[in-house]
Design a protein around this motif. Structure first.
Motif, PDB file in Angstrom:
ATOM      1  N   ASP A 104     -15.563 -31.650  50.955  1.00 25.10           N
ATOM      2  CA  ASP A 104     -14.942 -30.645  50.095  1.00 25.10           C
ATOM      3  C   ASP A 104     -13.422 -30.694  50.208  1.00 25.10           C
ATOM      4  O   ASP A 104     -12.711 -30.587  49.210  1.00 25.10           O
ATOM      5  CB  ASP A 104     -15.417 -29.239  50.471  1.00 25.10           C
ATOM      6  CG  ASP A 104     -16.862 -28.986  50.084  1.00 25.10           C
ATOM      7  OD1 ASP A 104     -17.422 -29.785  49.317  1.00 25.10           O
ATOM      8  OD2 ASP A 104     -17.419 -27.982  50.565  1.00 25.10           O
ATOM      9  N   GLN A 105     -12.923 -30.862  51.419  1.00 22.84           N
ATOM     10  CA  GLN A 105     -11.480 -30.923  51.622  1.00 22.84           C
ATOM     11  C   GLN A 105     -10.898 -32.161  50.953  1.00 22.84           C
ATOM     12  O   GLN A 105      -9.849 -32.097  50.311  1.00 22.84           O
ATOM     13  CB  GLN A 105     -11.128 -30.919  53.100  1.00 22.84           C
ATOM     14  CG  GLN A 105      -9.624 -30.940  53.332  1.00 22.84           C
ATOM     15  CD  GLN A 105      -9.243 -30.973  54.797  1.00 22.84           C
ATOM     16  OE1 GLN A 105     -10.094 -31.049  55.662  1.00 22.84           O
ATOM     17  NE2 GLN A 105      -7.960 -30.921  55.069  1.00 22.84           N
ATOM     18  N   ASP A 106     -11.570 -33.292  51.085  1.00 19.38           N
ATOM     19  CA  ASP A 106     -11.081 -34.522  50.460  1.00 19.38           C
ATOM     20  C   ASP A 106     -10.991 -34.371  48.950  1.00 19.38           C
ATOM     21  O   ASP A 106     -10.002 -34.791  48.328  1.00 19.38           O
ATOM     22  CB  ASP A 106     -11.985 -35.702  50.816  1.00 19.38           C
ATOM     23  CG  ASP A 106     -11.890 -36.106  52.279  1.00 19.38           C
ATOM     24  OD1 ASP A 106     -10.893 -35.730  52.942  1.00 19.38           O
ATOM     25  OD2 ASP A 106     -12.815 -36.795  52.759  1.00 19.38           O
ATOM     26  N   VAL A 107     -12.020 -33.780  48.352  1.00 19.60           N
ATOM     27  CA  VAL A 107     -12.029 -33.585  46.897  1.00 19.60           C
ATOM     28  C   VAL A 107     -10.905 -32.635  46.494  1.00 19.60           C
ATOM     29  O   VAL A 107     -10.180 -32.876  45.521  1.00 19.60           O
ATOM     30  CB  VAL A 107     -13.403 -33.052  46.425  1.00 19.60           C
ATOM     31  CG1 VAL A 107     -13.359 -32.622  44.977  1.00 19.60           C
ATOM     32  CG2 VAL A 107     -14.478 -34.108  46.633  1.00 19.60           C
ATOM     33  N   CYS A 108     -10.735 -31.565  47.251  1.00 16.54           N
ATOM     34  CA  CYS A 108      -9.691 -30.582  46.965  1.00 16.54           C
ATOM     35  C   CYS A 108      -8.307 -31.223  47.041  1.00 16.54           C
ATOM     36  O   CYS A 108      -7.465 -31.034  46.149  1.00 16.54           O
ATOM     37  CB  CYS A 108      -9.813 -29.410  47.943  1.00 16.54           C
ATOM     38  SG  CYS A 108      -8.620 -28.076  47.675  1.00 16.54           S
ATOM     39  N   GLU A 109      -8.055 -31.985  48.092  1.00 19.53           N
ATOM     40  CA  GLU A 109      -6.750 -32.622  48.252  1.00 19.53           C
ATOM     41  C   GLU A 109      -6.481 -33.646  47.157  1.00 19.53           C
ATOM     42  O   GLU A 109      -5.365 -33.749  46.652  1.00 19.53           O
ATOM     43  CB  GLU A 109      -6.644 -33.267  49.631  1.00 19.53           C
ATOM     44  CG  GLU A 109      -6.485 -32.259  50.745  1.00 19.53           C
ATOM     45  CD  GLU A 109      -6.326 -32.888  52.118  1.00 19.53           C
ATOM     46  OE1 GLU A 109      -6.160 -34.134  52.211  1.00 19.53           O
ATOM     47  OE2 GLU A 109      -6.355 -32.145  53.103  1.00 19.53           O
ATOM     48  N   ALA A 110      -7.510 -34.401  46.773  1.00 20.05           N
ATOM     49  CA  ALA A 110      -7.335 -35.375  45.690  1.00 20.05           C
ATOM     50  C   ALA A 110      -6.984 -34.658  44.394  1.00 20.05           C
ATOM     51  O   ALA A 110      -6.118 -35.118  43.626  1.00 20.05           O
ATOM     52  CB  ALA A 110      -8.608 -36.198  45.522  1.00 20.05           C
ATOM     53  N   SER A 111      -7.619 -33.534  44.156  1.00 15.78           N
ATOM     54  CA  SER A 111      -7.319 -32.752  42.964  1.00 15.78           C
ATOM     55  C   SER A 111      -5.873 -32.244  43.000  1.00 15.78           C
ATOM     56  O   SER A 111      -5.170 -32.278  41.985  1.00 15.78           O
ATOM     57  CB  SER A 111      -8.293 -31.569  42.868  1.00 15.78           C
ATOM     58  OG  SER A 111      -7.958 -30.728  41.803  1.00 15.78           O
ATOM     59  N   CYS A 112      -5.429 -31.785  44.171  1.00 15.21           N
ATOM     60  CA  CYS A 112      -4.043 -31.307  44.313  1.00 15.21           C
ATOM     61  C   CYS A 112      -3.052 -32.430  44.018  1.00 15.21           C
ATOM     62  O   CYS A 112      -2.041 -32.221  43.333  1.00 15.21           O
ATOM     63  CB  CYS A 112      -3.800 -30.773  45.720  1.00 15.21           C
ATOM     64  SG  CYS A 112      -4.682 -29.258  46.109  1.00 15.21           S
ATOM     65  N   LYS A 113      -3.328 -33.588  44.543  1.00 18.33           N
ATOM     66  CA  LYS A 113      -2.416 -34.721  44.362  1.00 18.33           C
ATOM     67  C   LYS A 113      -2.323 -35.129  42.902  1.00 18.33           C
ATOM     68  O   LYS A 113      -1.251 -35.550  42.437  1.00 18.33           O
ATOM     69  CB  LYS A 113      -2.861 -35.891  45.232  1.00 18.33           C
ATOM     70  CG  LYS A 113      -2.641 -35.641  46.713  1.00 18.33           C
ATOM     71  CD  LYS A 113      -3.208 -36.749  47.573  1.00 18.33           C
ATOM     72  CE  LYS A 113      -3.049 -36.402  49.047  1.00 18.33           C
ATOM     73  NZ  LYS A 113      -3.685 -37.399  49.912  1.00 18.33           N
ATOM     74  N   LEU A 114      -3.432 -35.004  42.181  1.00 17.28           N
ATOM     75  CA  LEU A 114      -3.403 -35.351  40.765  1.00 17.28           C
ATOM     76  C   LEU A 114      -2.760 -34.253  39.919  1.00 17.28           C
ATOM     77  O   LEU A 114      -2.009 -34.540  38.997  1.00 17.28           O
ATOM     78  CB  LEU A 114      -4.819 -35.625  40.263  1.00 17.28           C
ATOM     79  CG  LEU A 114      -5.447 -36.927  40.735  1.00 17.28           C
ATOM     80  CD1 LEU A 114      -6.898 -37.006  40.323  1.00 17.28           C
ATOM     81  CD2 LEU A 114      -4.674 -38.123  40.181  1.00 17.28           C
ATOM     82  N   ARG A 115      -3.041 -33.005  40.215  1.00 20.43           N
ATOM     83  CA  ARG A 115      -2.495 -31.900  39.419  1.00 20.43           C
ATOM     84  C   ARG A 115      -0.996 -31.744  39.618  1.00 20.43           C
ATOM     85  O   ARG A 115      -0.278 -31.393  38.686  1.00 20.43           O
ATOM     86  CB  ARG A 115      -3.188 -30.584  39.772  1.00 20.43           C
ATOM     87  CG  ARG A 115      -4.571 -30.468  39.162  1.00 20.43           C
ATOM     88  CD  ARG A 115      -5.148 -29.090  39.356  1.00 20.43           C
ATOM     89  NE  ARG A 115      -5.330 -28.850  40.795  1.00 20.43           N
ATOM     90  CZ  ARG A 115      -5.485 -27.652  41.331  1.00 20.43           C
ATOM     91  NH1 ARG A 115      -5.463 -26.584  40.582  1.00 20.43           N
ATOM     92  NH2 ARG A 115      -5.666 -27.524  42.627  1.00 20.43           N
TER      93      ARG A 115
END
Length: 116
Positions: A23-34
């Motif tokens: 969950d953290q990995d997905v969240c961080e990847a989303s942050c980096k893209l947004r």
């Protein structure tokens, strides 16, 4: 763009993942893209991801501690049920007698065999 939509969907789904790290990995990847162009917003978003992971891990740990406590309670109940009041009374008497003997052995001086 499809990857961003997929990651956003995965981040905001109501399905709860058992794996907090994923969950953290997905969240961080989303942050980096947004927030690809704004480092401050990206850092804030990633901090939120870390906080969510901490909460997720704490919930899992609390659940396991509760299960362990319930098991220990059940084992204690069966032990106590098997240990009757008469057995406790007898055990207490034996402990008291052994304590008196121990103290008596510390206080009494050994007799000198040459004076007999």
């Amino acid at each position: 763009m499809r990857l961003l939509a997929l990651l956003t969907f995965l981040t905001f789904t109501t399905t709860s993942y058992a794996d907090c790290a994923f969950d953290q990995d997905v969240c961080e990847a989303s942050c980096k893209l947004r927030f690809i162009t704004n480092d401050a917003e990206k850092a804030g978003c990633i901090s939120r991801c870390v906080a969510e992971r901490t909460l997720c891990s704490a919930k899992i740990g609390a659940g396991k501690a509760k299960e362990f406590g319930e098991e220990a309670l059940e084992e204690s109940k069966s032990f106590i049920e098997g240990f009757t009041a008469d057995q406790a009374k007898d055990l207490g008497k034996k402990a008291w007698e052994n304590t008196k003997l121990f103290i008596g052995g510390m206080i009494d001086k050994p007799k000198d065999e040459s004076t007999d």
